[in-house]
Structures are given as C-alpha cells and as structure tokens.
Design a protein around this motif. Structure first.
Motif, PDB file in Angstrom:
ATOM      1  N   VAL A  32      22.042 -19.782  11.666  1.00 26.83           N
ATOM      2  CA  VAL A  32      22.468 -18.384  11.513  1.00 26.83           C
ATOM      3  C   VAL A  32      23.990 -18.293  11.695  1.00 26.83           C
ATOM      4  CG1 VAL A  32      22.295 -16.081  12.497  1.00 26.83           C
ATOM      5  CG2 VAL A  32      20.237 -17.445  12.186  1.00 26.83           C
ATOM      6  N   LEU A  33      24.505 -19.048  12.659  1.00 30.59           N
ATOM      7  CA  LEU A  33      25.957 -19.053  12.869  1.00 30.59           C
ATOM      8  C   LEU A  33      26.672 -19.551  11.622  1.00 30.59           C
ATOM      9  CD1 LEU A  33      26.486 -20.411  16.497  1.00 30.59           C
ATOM     10  CD2 LEU A  33      26.544 -18.066  15.668  1.00 30.59           C
ATOM     11  N   ARG A  81      25.628 -19.388   8.537  1.00 25.79           N
ATOM     12  CA  ARG A  81      25.605 -18.360   7.497  1.00 25.79           C
ATOM     13  C   ARG A  81      26.586 -17.247   7.806  1.00 25.79           C
ATOM     14  NH1 ARG A  81      19.958 -16.823   8.113  1.00 25.79           N
ATOM     15  NH2 ARG A  81      20.394 -15.055   6.776  1.00 25.79           N
ATOM     16  N   ALA A  82      26.669 -16.888   9.093  1.00 24.92           N
ATOM     17  CA  ALA A  82      27.627 -15.849   9.473  1.00 24.92           C
ATOM     18  C   ALA A  82      29.049 -16.307   9.157  1.00 24.92           C
ATOM     19  CB  ALA A  82      27.475 -15.515  10.955  1.00 24.92           C
ATOM     20  N   GLN A  98      30.334 -16.007   5.735  1.00 25.19           N
ATOM     21  CA  GLN A  98      30.760 -14.673   5.342  1.00 25.19           C
ATOM     22  C   GLN A  98      32.064 -14.251   5.984  1.00 25.19           C
ATOM     23  OE1 GLN A  98      27.293 -12.109   5.971  1.00 25.19           O
ATOM     24  NE2 GLN A  98      28.347 -10.801   4.515  1.00 25.19           N
ATOM     25  N   ASP A  99      32.218 -14.533   7.262  1.00 27.75           N
ATOM     26  CA  ASP A  99      33.372 -13.995   7.984  1.00 27.75           C
ATOM     27  C   ASP A  99      33.675 -14.893   9.190  1.00 27.75           C
ATOM     28  OD1 ASP A  99      35.253 -12.540   9.359  1.00 27.75           O
ATOM     29  OD2 ASP A  99      34.242 -10.623   9.083  1.00 27.75           O
ATOM     30  N   MET A 140      36.405 -15.209  10.966  1.00 26.79           N
ATOM     31  CA  MET A 140      37.138 -14.619  12.069  1.00 26.79           C
ATOM     32  C   MET A 140      36.209 -13.875  13.022  1.00 26.79           C
ATOM     33  SD  MET A 140      39.364 -11.342  12.349  1.00 26.79           S
ATOM     34  CE  MET A 140      38.206 -10.645  13.494  1.00 26.79           C
ATOM     35  N   LYS A 184      27.702 -14.920  -5.217  1.00 26.37           N
ATOM     36  CA  LYS A 184      28.103 -13.516  -5.182  1.00 26.37           C
ATOM     37  C   LYS A 184      29.609 -13.431  -5.206  1.00 26.37           C
ATOM     38  CE  LYS A 184      24.403 -12.022  -2.297  1.00 26.37           C
ATOM     39  NZ  LYS A 184      24.185 -11.989  -0.877  1.00 26.37           N
TER      40      LYS A 184
END
Lengths: 619, 236
Positions: free
Chosen positions: A169-170, A172-173, A176-177, A179, A287
């Motif tokens: 999950v980290l 994947r996070a 995305q972002d 920072m 995406k």
C-alpha cells in the motif's frame, strides 16, 4: 491449425519472462521515477549467475534453488547500487538517473565478458521437465508449459503484495505522491531501496528462467531492455496489470509476426506501440498524471546570455579550434572533426529536450536521415558536396515533420518512447531496403569535393558549419520563439492560457532540432566517406542523451561540453584498452555523483555561489 | 502549561527568495493556536518549514525538548508532529482504509493511540465508505480523511493548513468540533486560517503573519477586540 496453436503457446511462454522483466521496470519507474536503463543488464546477470549456480549445484533442488538464488543475488547487487549510487542523485534532474544506470550497464556488460567469456553458454535443462507434452499431436516442451503458468502466478503474487500488505500500500501511495508519503512518517529512502530491489529481483528471475530455453550470451541485455520498455509503455507506466497485457500482446506479436510479416517483423512492436500511443497517450491502462512533470524538474537559474567571462571563454575556445590544425596531426584532427559533429548533434538534442522539454530516445533518426540523404544524393544524382550539403538535411527535416507531428501530442517518457519507435522504424527501413540503402553493407565512397578532401580543409568546413549552427541554436534559445518554447516546457497550462498554440510551437521546435541533427549527419557521412545503419541506431541515440546529460541539461552550454568530454574520453579509452566499457562506465558513474547537475551545471553553481557571497558581503 | 513546540528565528528560502524572516511561534500542550494571515502571507511555508519540506531553512524549532530543524521530514513526523497539507493530497487510487494504513505509525508514550475503528467513530462519514477510492469523495470527506490519516500516526501536535477552506458551513462546523475534540484528548493543534470567524470558534491564542514576518501575537479574545490589528492584517 495445430501449428498455430503451438505457436500461440510459444508466445505465451515468452510473455511470462517478458512480463517479469517489464513489471520490474514499471514498478521501479512508478515509484522512484528512475528510467532504469540497467534493467536489461540485471536480466542478463540473472541468466549468467543462474547458469553458474545450476552448473555447480546438483539435482532438482540445485536447479530450482539455483534459479531463485541467482535472482536473489542479483537483487542484492541491485540494492547495493541503489544505496551507494542512486540515493545520491534522486534530487538531480529527472533522467540524470538514466545516465547513472547507463554507466552501470556499461560496467556490467564488460564484467560479464570478463567473468564468463564471450562464447554463448548452454544451460542445464530443468530436471523433471526435459520431456514434452503432446498437444493436438504436436510435442510441446513441459518447461515451456511451466513458464506459461509462471506469468499469471507472478501477477497474482504481485497483486497480493500490493493490495494485501502495508508495504505494498505504501508503494502504491508513493507512486501517486512521494512527498505526502514522507509527510506521513515513511522513510522514502528505504521504500525506494525496497522497490528497486524488488524490480531487479523480477528482472533477474526473468533472466534466470531463460537458461533452459536459450543460450546465455552477452547481448541479452539490449535485446530485452528495448522490448521491456515497449511493454511498459504500451501497458502504462507503473501499471502491473498493463505490463501483463502488453507482454502478452508483444510476445504473441513476435510469435506470429515472423510468420505473417517476415519483412517487418523487427519493427512490428514499434508500430504497435506507435499506434497505441497515438490512440491512448498514456498506454492501455495508464492514467494521465495529475501533476504533469517536465523532464527537467524545476529550473532554478533562468538562462541568461553570456556574461563577459563566458564570452571570453567562447572566444578562447574558438581561437584554439581555429589554430588547432597548425599543431595537430591527422589523427587528432580527425577526432576533433568528429567531436565537433557530435557537439552539433548534442546541441540539437538539447534544443529538443532541454529547451523544448521533449526528451528524445531516438534522436539518431534525424542524424541518420541526414547522413543517408547525403549518400543517396551522391550515389544516385552525383551531386557535388555544396549542393548535397544544402539538400540532404531536408530528408531529416521531412522525417522530423512527420514524426514530430505525432510526438508533440504526447509528453514525458511516452513522448520519448515514441521518438524511439520512429527511430527504430527508420532504422529498419534503411536496414532492409537493400536495393536503395545497401542494407547492412551501407553505402560507400561518399567523399568531399577535391578542395575539401584533405583532413585540414574538411576540419575547417566542419568548424564553420558547426560554429554557425551552434550560434544559430543559441540565438533561437534567446529569441521570442525560444521563450515561447521554454514557456511550453515549464507550464503547458499557462502557455495554453495565454493563447499559445503549443502543439505548433513544439512541433516547430522539434523540426528545428531534427534539422540541425540532420546537418550533423551530412558532415558525418562526408567525414567517414560512408554511411551505415549504425548511424541511425539506438546506441547513437543513447550516446546523444549521455552527452547532453553529462554536460548538464539545465544549461545551454552543457551539450557542447558533454559531447567534447564524452567523445574524447571514449575515443581515448577505446584506443588504449579493451576494457573500455568498464572504464567509461565507471567514469560516467563518478561524474554523475561528482556533478549531479552535469559538468557545466556544477561550474555555474560553483561560480554563482561565489558571486552570491560577494554580493551578500557588500550589502 | 508545558511548551510543546517552540520556534525561534525561523528563516526559509524558496529558490533565491527569502520567504520567512525570523518567525517565532509557540504552542503548549492541549492548546489550539491559530496562525492567521492573508493569501501568500507565509502560513503554508511556515508549516512546510516545520516539517522539513522546504529547500532551505535555518533557525531553531524545539519540539518536545528536541531540536528538529534540519531533520528529514519522516523523522520529524515520527517524533509525533503531524502535518495536514492545504491541498489535502489524498491518495486518490487508494481506498479510505488504505489511506489510513499509510499514515499508521507505532504508538508513542503518553499520546493517545488511534486505531482505524476509533477514527471511524470519530468521523462517522468515513466509516460508511471504507472501501471507496479517495478520488471518489467530496471535498469535505477528503478533508476529514486527511486529518484522520494524520491522526493514525499518533501525533502529539497537529499542523492543519487551512482546514476550513472550500468547505460548506455544515462541514466547517463538524471540523470545528473535531478539532476541539482532539484538544480534549490532549493534542496540540496549530491551524492556519484566513478566516477569523472559524479560528475564533476554536483557538486559544493567535499569531498574525504578513510577508513572512509575525506581526501580532496574543490571545484569541484580545485579538477579537482589536479592530486596528484586524483591519491592518486580516481585512480583505
């Protein structure tokens, strides 16, 4: 029918290991934004290490254990490289990491030859899977069946990892972002190391499972890296499922392409990629990024026309170049002419990627088209050098007009990969159109007119043309058009908002860059007296990238310095040792760590710091 | 009251620009402090500097008796300094539960330890959409989620950057009671606001920042009565 089905199964089993490699590449890019050029080299290492281990460890356990152990060993190597090398340069301009991984690739390529020799190695067959299964009356190897299962199995394992574990999950996070993830207390550095290690593990495993199928050899890396990039782009960067689908498409395409379209089988995957990108600019399942990033990162120091000190440097360099023939021998002059030509090539690439923000992985296309334009005009029309020099670049211009129209509609790595696709398509046309281009044999006997035939005269011709072209590029950078182009690079949205037709501006910039590269190609054809498909190949495009990045993409003078340093270094090292790849690769790695902003960037930083402190002292 | 955060002569730079000049700021245990100022006054930069997210800063930031200026962001956050950025930055591809999981940190001595279930009780809206991707939530819901996500790290002080921005009055009310609830649990909260009305509802003390300089500090009650200061620094 039976045959077709077997061929389909063959495609499936190739898809599996392609998926392993591509998913690793995709994950690494998604989180760390590293375009890992060394991914193919890790794949190759995986195969070699697996070969050695399975040769020395006996039995079924030894074989399967050997494959896994090889992947683990290479993954550990990858982790070390990430910790020691890449960690230092995450804050450098994007793509600078590409340069570092290119250095790693060179080193590994030579190491492999030093350790395992140049001969192909035939690995052990898998114990218990030496036989074949009969499918529709045709024999199909059991091992290949196992590979077919391996792909979906790994996809499933990755899905579990990314959806059912906190680490996943980290990751994947962070895709995305980044920072925000660290603002929640996660140590990015270790997350990156973990992701990089996982990616390398997958690449090495993909290589290791190849050994019962294919000979292990030292060109495995280039072959797979291009294919893996294509897969990742078609699937969408950072998307594992996309990589799975795309691996299937590409592997089946390879399996059937060779039967259906033998003439163009080599470029089929590039054609498919080009079509996919034109229809879906972010790949099948990718995406659009929420925050589109330029390839440069932020340019903190706005470019300015040369200072007095800078002008003096340019003047000194110009004088040195003018007087060079007085004390240089023919060999040195020849090398210098070549360096000048590559300085123009690098400057034109910089115009495209540094000024225009459009990274090109296929800039050799325009260089090569210029060179082949020259050869064709000389061979078929018998034109003089003067006429050829005027007309030949137009082949490059034509190429840039057509390719550029498609490319400017994309951005980032997708754009870069489309430029690569077009370059490969051009290469393939030249390589296979024997009657006109001479194919692999090239075209020979393209010599300058008598007045420019000796080394010194041709040196001056080159110096004049390169000098004028580089000056012109500089003028373009500081012209209103240059400002507009840079505006589009820095913020598409704002450029749109003030009414700039960015597609047209970028297209024009693209064509300009292509035409200057074409001029370089013309000179190169005359210098060498011949043209070969190499002039349009991937390695030459990569050389161009290395020169620009090494010099410093955030500076205007960078590409010239980068071309000089890279070309001089490689010429010197190649003529002195057979281990040139190790030495050149190590050099690049050291330069990357020592000059994280490129060579020129480093000196600018250094000088301006002094200036700032002086100003502070005054106030 | 024990001092939780003590900031002295904090200077920050962005590129070549000097954004914050000698900023000072204090927060005590279980206290809500408002950092007020107009758009572009330096509120967000102050918060970003405290958690180590600006390129260059200098000065002294004492958090729980420890100097944290210059430490990497993740270390600062792990000491118990939670940060909720202005633009929320929900992980849109992750579900609500996964967003919370990213924020999870080990328990800390003397600080309330939050679990997913407790936060779902705290923000009942979120409980109904555990498996919804963050990208498919309304602005208010995202704001709740981003606060919940930061609380998962069991912070003892939370920086909330413009928590009321762009929210409907009803949600703003919920936000105010959530912040007061956090205070009750012993947390310190620093909010940045342009909106005096919202800040007045919840804050004990206030600072006003303008052009990167702290221009005023005092209790919220004092500030509410001081029309001169309000007109000079806050009126639009």
């Amino acid at each position: 029918m039976d045959f077709i089905f077997i061929q389909f199964l063959n495609g499936l089993s190739s898809a599996s290991s392609l998926f392993l490699v591509a998913s690793g590449l995709s994950i690494i890019f998604g989180v760390t934004r590293i375009t890992n050029f060394a991914h193919g080299a890790f794949y190759m290492m995986g195969a070699y290490v697996a070969y050695t281990l399975t040769e020395s460890w006996m039995g079924a356990l030894g074989f399967w254990g050997g494959l896994i152990a090889a992947a683990v060993a290479v993954a550990i190597l990858g982790a070390l490289i990430e910790i020691v090398l890449l960690r230092r340069i995450y804050n450098s301009p994007e793509l600078f990491q590409l340069l570092a991984t290119f250095g790693v690739t060179l080193v590994i390529q030579d190491l492999v030859i030093q350790i395992w020799g140049v001969d192909d190695l035939l690995g052990r067959r898998a114990p218990g899977m030496k036989g074949a299964v009969e499918i529709f009356g045709q024999a199909f190897p059991t091992y290949e069946l196992m590979l077919i299962v391996l792909g979906p199995l790994c996809l499933g394992a990755l899905w579990l990892l990314f959806n059912k574990t906190r680490w996943g999950v980290l990751v994947r996070a962070a895709t995305q972002d980044r920072m925000m993830v660290s603002a929640l207390g996660v140590n990015q550095a270790w997350l990156f190391t973990g992701v990089f290690t996982l990616g390398v593990f997958l690449a090495a495993l993909g290589g290791a499972v190849q050994i019962p199928r294919d000979a292990v050899h030292n060109a495995m890396d280039l072959q797979i890296i291009v294919e893996a990039f294509v897969v990742v782009v078609i699937g969408g960067f950072g998307n594992v499922l996309g990589a799975f689908l795309a691996s299937f498409i590409i592997a089946e395409l390879n399996a059937f392409g060779i039967l259906l379209f033998p003439k163009i089988s080599m470029i089929l995957m590039f054609l498919v990629m080009a079509v996919v990108l034109v229809i879906r600019p972010y790949g099948l399942l990718g995406k659009a990024e929420a925050h589109p990033r330029t390839a440069l990162g932020s340019v903190i120091r706005p470019w300015a026309p040369l200072s007095k000190l800078g002008k003096n440097w340019v003047l000194a360099l110009g004088l040195a170049l003018v007087f060079l023939p007085m004390f240089a021998g023919d060999f040195l002059l020849n090398v210098s002419t070549e360096i000048l030509i590559f300085a123009l090539f690098a400057a034109s690439l910089h115009l495209m990627m540094g000024v225009g923000g459009m990274v090109s992985f296929g800039h050799a296309a325009y260089f090569g088209l210029g060179a082949y334009g020259t050869a064709l005009l000389v061979k078929f029309l018998g034109l003089s050098m003067g006429a050829t020099m005027v007309l030949a670049p137009f082949l490059a211009v034509a190429g840039a007009i057509i390719f550029g129209w498609f490319c400017v509609r994309l951005s980032g790595v997708y754009l870069a990969m489309l430029t690569l696709a077009f370059a490969q398509i051009s290469w393939s046309v030249i390589f296979q159109w024997d009657d006109v281009t001479g194919g692999d044999n090239g075209l020979l006997g393209i010599w300058p007119d008598a007045w420019a035939a000796d080394q010194t005269s041709f040196y001056y011709v080159t110096l004049a043309i390169v000098g004028i072209s580089v000056y012109a590029i500089r003028r373009i950078v500081f012209s209103p058009f240059g400002y507009t182009l840079r505006g589009c690079r820095d913020s598409l949205l704002r450029a749109d908002a003030i009414g700039i037709d960015r597609l047209r501006i970028q297209w024009f910039g693209f064509v300009l860059a292509g035409s200057f590269a074409g001029v370089g190609g013309v000179l190169f054809a005359y210098l060498k007296g011949s043209v070969f498909p190499d002039y349009i190949s991937i390695p030459l495009s990569v050389d161009g990238l290395v020169m620009v990045l090494l010099g410093g993409i955030q500076t205007v003078a960078g590409p010239i310095v980068g071309a000089g340093v890279f070309k001089a270094l490689s010429t010197f090292i190649i003529s002195h040792t057979e281990f040139w790849k190790i030495i050149l690769g190590s050099f690049i790695i050291v330069l990357v760590v020592a000059f994280p902003q490129g060579i020129v960037g480093f000196f600018l930083e250094h000088f301006s710091k002094k200036k700032d402190s002086i100003e502070e002292g005054k106030s | 009251m024990k001092s939780k955060l003590d900031v002295h002569s904090l200077n920050s730079y962005y590129g070549g620009a000097h954004i914050l000049t000698d900023v000072h700021l204090k927060a005590h245990e279980s206290e809500v402090v408002a950092l007020l100022g107009r758009n572009g006054a330096g509120k967000s930069t102050t918060f970003a500097s405290l958690v180590g997210l600006v390129e260059k800063c200098s000065g002294s930031v004492i958090f729980n008796d420890e100097e944290i200026c210059g430490k990497p962001t993740h270390e600062i956050v792990r000491l118990g300094l939670g940060y909720v950025p202005e633009d929320r930055r929900i992980f849109t591809d992750l579900t609500v539960e996964e967003n919370l999981l990213v924020g999870k940190q080990p328990a800390r001595d003397g600080v309330r330890e939050w679990t997913t279930e407790m936060l779902f009780e705290f923000f009942p809206n979120l409980a109904e959409m555990r498996n919804r991707p963050g990208g498919q939530m309304s602005g208010g819901e995202q704001q709740m989620l981003t606060i919940a996500r930061t609380l998962m790290g069991n912070p003892s002080l939370v920086l909330l950057d413009e928590p009321s921005e762009g929210l409907s009055p009803k949600i703003v009310e919920e936000m105010a009671s959530a912040i007061l609830e956090m205070k009750k649990y012993g947390l310190s909260v620093i909010i940045s606001e342009q909106n005096l009305h919202f800040a007045k509802l919840i804050s004990d003390r206030a600072y006003i920042i303008e052009k990167g300089v702290i221009r005023y500090e005092g209790t919220m009650t004092e500030l509410a009565q001081n029309d001169e200061v309000k007109n000079a620094y806050l009126a639009v």
